[in-house]
Design a protein around this motif. Sequence first.
Motif, short mmCIF file in Angstrom:
data_model
loop_
_atom_site.label_atom_id
_atom_site.label_comp_id
_atom_site.label_asym_id
_atom_site.label_seq_id
_atom_site.Cartn_x
_atom_site.Cartn_y
_atom_site.Cartn_z
N UNK A 21 79.54 27.49 1.31
CA UNK A 21 80.35 27.59 2.51
C UNK A 21 80.87 28.98 2.80
N UNK A 22 80.78 29.89 1.83
CA UNK A 22 81.26 31.26 2.05
C UNK A 22 80.38 32.00 3.05
N UNK A 23 79.06 31.76 2.95
CA UNK A 23 78.13 32.44 3.86
C UNK A 23 77.23 31.46 4.60
N UNK A 24 77.46 30.17 4.39
CA UNK A 24 76.68 29.12 5.05
C UNK A 24 75.18 29.32 4.90
N UNK A 25 74.76 29.42 3.66
CA UNK A 25 73.34 29.50 3.33
C UNK A 25 73.07 28.55 2.17
N UNK A 26 71.81 28.13 2.03
CA UNK A 26 71.44 27.19 0.96
C UNK A 26 71.40 27.93 -0.37
N UNK A 27 72.26 27.50 -1.29
CA UNK A 27 72.34 28.14 -2.61
C UNK A 27 71.43 27.47 -3.62
N UNK A 28 71.10 26.19 -3.41
CA UNK A 28 70.25 25.46 -4.35
C UNK A 28 69.72 24.21 -3.69
N UNK A 29 68.60 23.72 -4.23
CA UNK A 29 68.02 22.44 -3.81
C UNK A 29 67.82 21.59 -5.05
N UNK A 30 68.39 20.40 -5.04
CA UNK A 30 68.38 19.54 -6.23
C UNK A 30 67.55 18.30 -5.94
N UNK A 31 66.57 18.02 -6.77
CA UNK A 31 65.75 16.82 -6.64
C UNK A 31 66.53 15.60 -7.14
N UNK A 32 66.56 14.54 -6.31
CA UNK A 32 67.36 13.37 -6.66
C UNK A 32 66.58 12.06 -6.55
N UNK A 33 65.27 12.12 -6.35
CA UNK A 33 64.49 10.90 -6.20
C UNK A 33 64.25 10.57 -4.74
N UNK A 34 63.41 9.58 -4.50
CA UNK A 34 62.96 9.26 -3.14
C UNK A 34 64.09 8.72 -2.27
N UNK A 35 64.09 9.14 -1.02
CA UNK A 35 64.92 8.60 0.04
C UNK A 35 66.43 8.59 -0.26
N UNK A 36 67.02 9.74 -0.57
CA UNK A 36 68.48 9.77 -0.70
C UNK A 36 69.13 9.40 0.62
N UNK A 37 70.23 8.65 0.55
CA UNK A 37 70.79 8.07 1.78
C UNK A 37 72.25 8.44 2.03
N UNK A 38 73.11 8.19 1.06
CA UNK A 38 74.51 8.57 1.20
C UNK A 38 74.95 9.32 -0.05
N UNK A 39 76.01 10.11 0.10
CA UNK A 39 76.56 10.81 -1.05
C UNK A 39 78.06 10.96 -0.90
N UNK A 40 78.72 11.20 -2.02
CA UNK A 40 80.17 11.40 -2.02
C UNK A 40 80.52 12.37 -3.15
N UNK A 41 81.55 13.19 -2.91
CA UNK A 41 81.93 14.23 -3.87
C UNK A 41 83.30 13.93 -4.47
N UNK A 42 83.41 14.15 -5.77
CA UNK A 42 84.70 14.13 -6.43
C UNK A 42 85.11 15.59 -6.64
#
Length: 211
Positions: A110-131
């Motif tokens: 969010x500091x420069x609004x660029x992609x810092x990493x791409x993480x593989x999570x398996x097929x068809x990710x749908x929703x996510x939530x952050x703690x």
Amino acid sequence: IYNKYRKLAEKIFVVAIVLGVSTTAWAKPQATEPSTSLLNATRAIAFNAKTGKVYAVDRAHDAVSVFDREKAAATSVKVGKDPVALAINETTNRIFVANNSDGSVSVIDGANDSVAATVKVGALPYVLAVNPVTNKVFVSNTFSDAITLIDGATNSTSTIKAGSADSIVIDTKRDRAYLIGWEGTSLTVLDSKPTIIGKIKMGGMHLWGMA
């Protein structure tokens, strides 16, 4: 009165269909841009109160739109294929984007609004939530009973067989994650390991939202 207006509504509906078919049949084929109005759920937009920025998925262009109220400007960040949901960790200023067709999560700085990493999570990710307290990200996968847990500090992943989730809510104080699925009948409770520590019967299927 009800029947009168119901019949009127039915007539308007029929006329609308006929006009729509006629217009479609006689209209000349035209090259059109993909629709950008594909925002169909609250999971597709998020506000960072600390930076004053709004992030929204742009599925038509495989991007995330960023609206900066301080600069009164909008920018676009290219992510993976078919982004469908995002969540923000305001503590680390990271934005996590679920790319449905890529089986990945893009991590935006969010500091420069660029992609810092791409993480593989398996097929068809749908929703996510952050703690934001533990810096952990919970990601569900459509047609799968696996929930992926991303460590926000290292971007390493682990999984748990917790059932397909269409909504995830985090309790930061107790370090719990709550999951419900459209085809399920229970609310599933996870701890941070993650481990299933409870299932609460909801009395029927098609559970959709939590608060």
